[in-house]
Design an enzyme around this catalytic site. Structure first.
Site, short mmCIF file in Angstrom:
data_model
loop_
_atom_site.label_atom_id
_atom_site.label_comp_id
_atom_site.label_asym_id
_atom_site.label_seq_id
_atom_site.Cartn_x
_atom_site.Cartn_y
_atom_site.Cartn_z
N GLU A 66 30.12 -22.39 15.80
CA GLU A 66 29.48 -22.46 14.38
C GLU A 66 30.50 -21.40 13.35
O GLU A 66 30.66 -21.61 12.26
CB GLU A 66 28.41 -21.76 14.22
CG GLU A 66 27.22 -23.04 14.85
CD GLU A 66 26.99 -24.16 13.84
OE1 GLU A 66 27.21 -23.94 12.60
OE2 GLU A 66 26.44 -25.08 14.44
N CYS A 118 25.70 -29.37 25.92
CA CYS A 118 25.43 -28.78 24.68
C CYS A 118 26.26 -29.61 23.69
O CYS A 118 27.52 -29.59 23.77
CB CYS A 118 25.57 -27.55 24.34
SG CYS A 118 25.27 -26.95 22.62
N ASP A 159 20.82 -32.12 14.49
CA ASP A 159 21.19 -31.01 15.69
C ASP A 159 20.84 -29.71 14.76
O ASP A 159 20.59 -29.82 13.62
CB ASP A 159 22.64 -31.18 16.01
CG ASP A 159 23.10 -29.95 16.91
OD1 ASP A 159 22.42 -29.73 17.85
OD2 ASP A 159 24.36 -29.44 16.91
N SER A 160 20.95 -28.49 15.67
CA SER A 160 20.85 -27.37 14.91
C SER A 160 22.22 -27.01 14.06
O SER A 160 21.74 -26.07 13.14
CB SER A 160 20.94 -26.22 16.14
OG SER A 160 21.78 -26.35 16.91
N CYS A 212 21.32 -33.21 20.11
CA CYS A 212 20.93 -31.96 20.58
C CYS A 212 20.80 -31.83 21.87
O CYS A 212 19.75 -32.33 22.10
CB CYS A 212 20.24 -31.25 19.66
SG CYS A 212 19.78 -29.68 19.95
N HIS A 229 27.51 -28.88 20.96
CA HIS A 229 28.72 -28.08 20.40
C HIS A 229 29.74 -27.90 21.14
O HIS A 229 30.90 -27.55 20.74
CB HIS A 229 28.08 -26.66 19.97
CG HIS A 229 27.25 -26.39 18.85
ND1 HIS A 229 25.91 -27.13 18.54
CD2 HIS A 229 27.57 -26.02 17.61
CE1 HIS A 229 25.60 -26.50 17.49
NE2 HIS A 229 26.36 -25.94 16.85
N1 DGL Z 1 23.96 -28.33 19.83
C1 DGL Z 1 22.86 -28.20 20.33
C2 DGL Z 1 22.58 -28.45 21.70
O1 DGL Z 1 23.13 -29.44 22.22
C3 DGL Z 1 21.95 -26.68 19.97
C4 DGL Z 1 22.68 -25.50 20.24
C5 DGL Z 1 22.07 -24.33 19.61
O2 DGL Z 1 21.64 -24.20 18.49
O3 DGL Z 1 21.70 -23.33 20.43
O4 DGL Z 1 21.94 -27.81 22.59
#
Ligand code: DGL
Length: 271
Positions: free
Chosen positions: A152, A186, A10-11, A73, A188
């Site tokens: 984050e 997402c 993931d990011s 992600c 996150h």
């Molecule tokens: N967690 C990621 C997603 O599911 C990326 C979020 C991001 O870095 O903008 O989209």
């Protein structure tokens, strides 16, 4: 039987929502996690850049000889899944299909909310998957670019006035549409589960795409004879592309175990 590890990326922190469920469902599997913390957020970036980053993320994970790659992600799953699959000789799993299946099963009134990054919402991938499973479904979608930064930065608990304000502003039109199911598109966003759940109310089922993806991966590995059936607990290693401190602290809280000794920084631009 296949004892090779599962590669997950993931990011940043978001993919840990998939890791937590993968570890719970398949404790004997070795997991290699890469969080691209030096380049987070991904969600506002162009397709071209996302494909480039995703290829590097996969190339790094491939150095561990994984048996499968999990794109934990939403942004990469909605934008680069096809490219990554075409280029890969091992299974590559994304979050969209599992999430769409879960939402299609959960909704009673056929009104589904979807929140995600700008890139995910722009792609239309969740809507396409959902419409194929549940023709006529009404999807109310909203990009929520600020939510990744909140997570984050550890600003995701109930009572956090900034998190609550931003969530209520983004979700007001989704709530007004009368959805009974909300896809947290997402990975996150489940870290904001309590804040989002409190705002949407008890009548709205939340779909954690990382969790759904982990369940999907387990089934797929089983069907393909790729599970690790060796007894004992698997090893979980974490790699990031920026300093390890913040990631270690937040990941340890989220995973409810001290992961600091297993977190290492790498140079992702070398892949
Ligand atoms: N967690 C990621 C997603 O599911 C990326 C979020 C991001 O870095 O903008 O989209």
């Amino acid at each position: 039987m296949d004892t090779r590890p599962i590669g997950v990326f993931d990011s940043g922190l978001g993919g840990l929502t998939a890791v937590r469920e993968l570890a719970r469902l398949m404790p004997e599997e070795d997991l290699i996690y890469f969080g691209d913390t030096g380049r987070v957020p991904y969600g506002g970036r162009s397709k071209e850049i996302l494909v480039k980053y995703a290829r590097q993320d996969v190339a790094f994970l491939r150095t561990f000889d994984p048996k499968a790659i999990v794109i934990a992600c939403g942004t990469v799953s909605t934008t680069a899944l096809d490219v990554l699959r075409e280029e890969s000789d091992i299974p590559v799993f994304g979050v969209v299909e599992p999430a769409a299946h879960a939402a299609a099963q959960l909704t009673k009134n056929g009104r589904v909310g979807l929140i995600g990054t700008k890139a995910s919402i722009r792609s239309g991938a969740y809507e396409r998957a959902l419409s194929a499973l549940h023709p006529g479904v009404a999807v109310t979608a909203r990009a929520c670019p600020l939510l990744v930064s909140l997570v984050e930065n550890g600003r995701s608990r109930p009572g956090d006035i900034v998190a609550e304000t931003v969530v209520s502003e983004y979700l007001a039109p989704v709530k007004a549409a009368g959805v009974d199911t909300l896809i947290l598109g997402c990975t996150h966003y489940p870290l904001l589960w309590d804040v989002i759940g409190a705002y949407m109310g008890p009548g709205v089922a939340l779909v954690d795409v990382g969790e759904q993806c982990a369940r999907w991966v387990k089934k797929q590995l089983e069907w393909n004879g790729l599970r690790n059936e060796r007894p004992g607990a698997g090893r979980h290693r974490y790699y990031v592309s920026d300093s390890t401190e913040d990631f270690s602290a937040l990941a340890s809280v989220f995973l409810a175990e001290d992961v600091a000794a297993e977190v290492e920084q790498i140079d992702i631009t070398a892949y």
